[in-house]
Design a protein around this motif. Structure first.
Motif, short mmCIF file in Angstrom:
data_model
loop_
_atom_site.label_atom_id
_atom_site.label_comp_id
_atom_site.label_asym_id
_atom_site.label_seq_id
_atom_site.Cartn_x
_atom_site.Cartn_y
_atom_site.Cartn_z
N VAL A 28 0.85 -1.19 0.00
CA VAL A 28 0.00 0.00 0.00
C VAL A 28 0.88 1.24 0.00
N GLY A 29 0.38 2.30 -0.60
CA GLY A 29 1.16 3.52 -0.68
C GLY A 29 0.33 4.73 -1.05
N VAL A 30 1.03 5.81 -1.35
CA VAL A 30 0.39 7.09 -1.67
C VAL A 30 0.16 7.23 -3.17
N LYS A 31 1.12 6.75 -3.98
CA LYS A 31 0.98 6.87 -5.44
C LYS A 31 -0.21 6.05 -5.92
N GLU A 32 -0.27 4.79 -5.50
CA GLU A 32 -1.42 3.92 -5.75
C GLU A 32 -1.89 3.40 -4.40
N HIS B 277 5.06 17.01 4.04
CA HIS B 277 4.77 16.89 2.61
C HIS B 277 3.85 15.69 2.31
N LEU B 278 3.86 14.69 3.21
CA LEU B 278 3.10 13.47 2.98
C LEU B 278 1.86 13.33 3.86
N ALA B 279 1.81 14.08 4.96
CA ALA B 279 0.79 13.87 5.99
C ALA B 279 -0.64 13.85 5.45
N LEU C 91 12.49 8.17 -2.16
CA LEU C 91 11.07 8.03 -2.45
C LEU C 91 10.76 8.39 -3.91
N SER C 92 11.59 9.24 -4.49
CA SER C 92 11.39 9.67 -5.88
C SER C 92 11.79 8.59 -6.90
#
Length: 370
Positions: free
Chosen positions: A181-185, A289-291, A342-343
């Motif tokens: 699981v992640g933020v991009k998908e 930046h991610l919160a 992360l990039s």
């Protein structure tokens, strides 16, 4: 297995007033219990049992000042005390954060209804001190109900109950699915299934844009109606705040529905085992930046749904350690990269492997089941 059933209620105006009374009483008793526990802990360092607090509340009801507590069912107050005491017990066992006082504005309006006194007829339910309330859907009749709760989501009233159901007997395959699981998908599975981040869609972005506009508008109105150090809430402000609440409700429903569709799609492949990573969400929330993106993804809800759906369908559910380096490990040779930004969306290894980093992580998670 106990599964929840949630039905919408259609109360009359008089019944709705009584529902709000029950909500207010439950919140007040919960806060009263917390204040009693904190006071006792400061003075004696002792925890008061819920039985003692119930006796004290019974005496409090007999006074003229607190006679309003008798307007609602006794079980509402009893359960509120138990909930507050249980919250403290979980805190002492380090299973949860310290319980906080419930706010009239921010806490979810809800209360408990005794499961023995909950009666069900055709499209009707009997709620204590409220009466027979119409429902939009039929609840199962002549069955045992567990932990009935009445709640308000900003627009409608709902009754949720736990109902005993048998496990589904499915013929499972020998496949093992790893889920990253992640933020991009939202989720990338080791079998190639990819589930998008719903928060990047045009629909959600449009609602969020409208929400920001309304929030700025209501903020300006508060400033316009400021009298000294206090803000005056006008009728227009109340209307705007209702619109804001409904937009928050709609966003929550869109996200929850997407998680249900995702978890159902994974379970329907009938794998024998599902391996999922346990992210350090608390640590991720510290990254400014991610919160917001992490909060919108609702990782805890995704894990909760995945776990109970696997259990119901007889699928083995394994949760990987939160510090397991699934993204940094090569799924081909097992070499661990010391640094991975992360990039860097493509994982490149010295063995020649080039693969999407999320797919690589999901394959590594699937290997943990072997």
């Amino acid at each position: 297995m106990i599964l929840a059933k949630k039905v919408r209620l259609n109360p009359t105006e008089e019944q709705e007033r009584q529902l709000w009374k029950s909500v207010g009483t439950a919140r007040w008793v919960y806060n009263w219990t917390l204040s009693k526990q904190e006071e006792s802990y400061k003075n004696d360092g002792k925890f008061i049992s819920d039985g003692e607090l119930r006796k004290e509340l019974t005496q409090l009801k007999k006074t003229e000042e607190y006679s309003w507590l008798q307007d609602v069912s006794n079980n509402v107050a009893k359960q509120a005390i138990k909930d507050a005491c249980d919250a403290y017990k979980r805190f002492f066992k380090k299973l949860a954060n310290k319980p906080r006082f419930k706010s009239r504005k921010r806490s979810k309006p809800s209360f408990y209804n005794d499961n023995v006194k909950l009666k069900v007829k055709e499209m009707l339910v009997l709620i204590e001190k409220v009466g027979w309330v119409k429902t939009s859907e039929q609840l199962p009749i002549n069955t045992k109900y567990v932990n009935p709760r009445v709640s308000f989501d900003g627009k409608y009233w709902y009754l949720s109950v736990g109902i005993q159901q048998k496990h589904a007997h499915n013929d499972l395959t020998d496949n093992i699915i790893g889920i990253d699981v992640g933020v991009k998908e939202l989720a990338v599975c080791s079998n190639g299934m990819v589930f998008k981040n719903i928060n990047k869609t045009k629909t959600v972005k449009k609602i969020e844009k409208r929400l920001r506009r309304l929030q700025r508008k209501v903020s300006r109105k508060y400033e316009m109606n400021k009298e000294g150090n206090r803000f005056v809430k006008t009728c227009n402000i109340i209307k705007l705040e209702k619109k804001i609440r409904l937009l928050h409700r709609r966003l929550m429903n869109i996200r929850t529905n997407h998680i249900h569709q995702t978890t159902n799609a994974i379970v329907k492949t009938k794998p024998s085992t599902v391996v999922m990573e346990n992210l350090n969400v608390k640590g991720m929330m510290k990254n400014k930046h991610l919160a917001e993106s992490v909060q919108q993804q609702c990782f805890h809800e995704f894990r909760r749904q995945m776990k109970y759906k696997c259990e119901f369908n007889g699928i083995k559910f394994i949760e990987a350690d939160k510090w397991y380096p699934s993204s940094k490990t090569c799924s081909n040779c097992g070499q661990i990269k010391k640094y991975l930004k992360l990039s860097e969306r493509i994982f490149r290894c010295d063995c020649g492997l080039e693969i999407d980093r999320d797919l690589n992580a999901s394959i590594n998670l699937a290997k943990l089941a072997n």
